[in-house]
Write an enzyme that holds these catalytic residues in place. Structure first.
Site, PDB file in Angstrom:
ATOM      1  N   HIS A 101      -8.203 -24.435 -25.990  1.00  0.00           N
ATOM      2  CA  HIS A 101      -7.166 -23.452 -26.346  1.00  0.00           C
ATOM      3  C   HIS A 101      -5.769 -23.984 -26.054  1.00  0.00           C
ATOM      4  O   HIS A 101      -4.806 -23.222 -26.039  1.00  0.00           O
ATOM      5  CB  HIS A 101      -7.388 -22.139 -25.581  1.00  0.00           C
ATOM      6  CG  HIS A 101      -8.775 -21.611 -25.721  1.00  0.00           C
ATOM      7  ND1 HIS A 101      -9.771 -21.880 -24.798  1.00  0.00           N
ATOM      8  CD2 HIS A 101      -9.346 -20.868 -26.706  1.00  0.00           C
ATOM      9  CE1 HIS A 101     -10.890 -21.303 -25.185  1.00  0.00           C
ATOM     10  NE2 HIS A 101     -10.664 -20.685 -26.344  1.00  0.00           N
TER      11      HIS A 101
HETATM   12  S1  FES Z   1      -7.608 -23.842 -22.569  1.00  0.00           S
HETATM   13 FE1  FES Z   1      -9.200 -22.462 -22.863  1.00  0.00          FE
HETATM   14  S2  FES Z   1     -10.810 -23.488 -21.864  1.00  0.00           S
HETATM   15 FE2  FES Z   1      -9.187 -24.802 -21.587  1.00  0.00          FE
END
Ligand code: FES
Length: 234
Positions: A199
């Site tokens: 993410h």
């Molecule tokens: S940024 Fe979501 S798991 Fe690493």
């Protein structure tokens, strides 16, 4: 004595005079029959000829040995049985505890020894410890300086670099993103540290979160340096 005999005879005379005729006849009849067996003989009374209880004969089961030797045998048997029970209970509890304790492969992973001589300066190494990846980075002096020049108060999870390392040259962290648990990629991201592609979380060269959804810095496990060339994780 004479006085009590006289008073007794006077009472008997008075009683005879006061009792009605029929009662006196009944008493006389009873006095005549005294000493004759009653028509009802209780089996429990003294008139019973035979006891209603029959005690079995246990003599053939009785020990022929002396009471002392019987006592010794009883104590010996009680002691032996107690000892056997204690040994059985110990074995049962021991088996149970051995079953519950960690297996050999888990114990082997409880601590991991790492030879530091094999990790060149400026390089990352990933090892597996308790089923998780652990990042070990041999930092350069430039990286150490960069980690220290940040204003700690501006960080999402404020932590000085010196709080995260025992020896500034060696950075040790769990390789688990604090957002949802992905494994970040080393030497990547906007801050020259680690980048989580799941993410888009960016960690700096001290493993602190700088950008993206992760709420916390990468976790530092417990580790120690038994000597200059060795690190033990766990
Ligand atoms: S940024 Fe979501 S798991 Fe690493």
């Amino acid at each position: 004595m004479a006085l009590s005999a006289a008073s007794g005879s006077m009472l008997r005379v008075c009683a005879r005079q006061q009792l009605p005729t029929t009662s006196r006849a009944a008493i006389a009849s009873c006095q005549q029959q005294r000493g004759v067996a009653s028509s009802f003989d209780s089996p429990f009374g003294p008139a019973s000829k035979e006891s209603t209880y029959k005690i079995p004969d246990f003599s053939k089961y009785q020990s022929k040995k002396s009471p002392r030797s019987n006592q010794v045998f009883s104590y010996f048997m009680a002691g032996t049985m107690g000892l056997a029970s204690a040994v059985g209970a110990k074995a049962t509890v021991q088996d149970f505890l051995v079953n519950m304790s960690a297996s050999a492969d888990v114990l082997a992973q409880a601590k991991v020894e790492v030879g530091l001589g094999a990790i060149p300066e400026g390089k990352n190494v990933i090892i597996k410890w308790r089923g998780k990846p652990v990042f070990i980075r041999h930092r350069t002096q430039d990286e150490i300086d960069e980690a220290n020049k940040i204003d700690v108060a501006s960080l999402r999870d404020p932590q000085a670099d010196e709080e995260r390392v025992q020896d500034p040259k060696w950075l040790v962290m769990l390789g688990v993103c604090t957002h949802l648990g992905c494994v970040p990629i080393g030497e990547a991201g906007d801050f020259g540290g680690w980048f989580c592609p799941c993410h888009g979380s960016h960690y700096d060269i001290s493993g602190r979160i700088r950008k993206g959804p992760a709420p916390l810095n990468l976790e530092v496990p417990s580790y120690s340096f038994p000597d200059d060339e060795t690190m033990i994780i766990g």
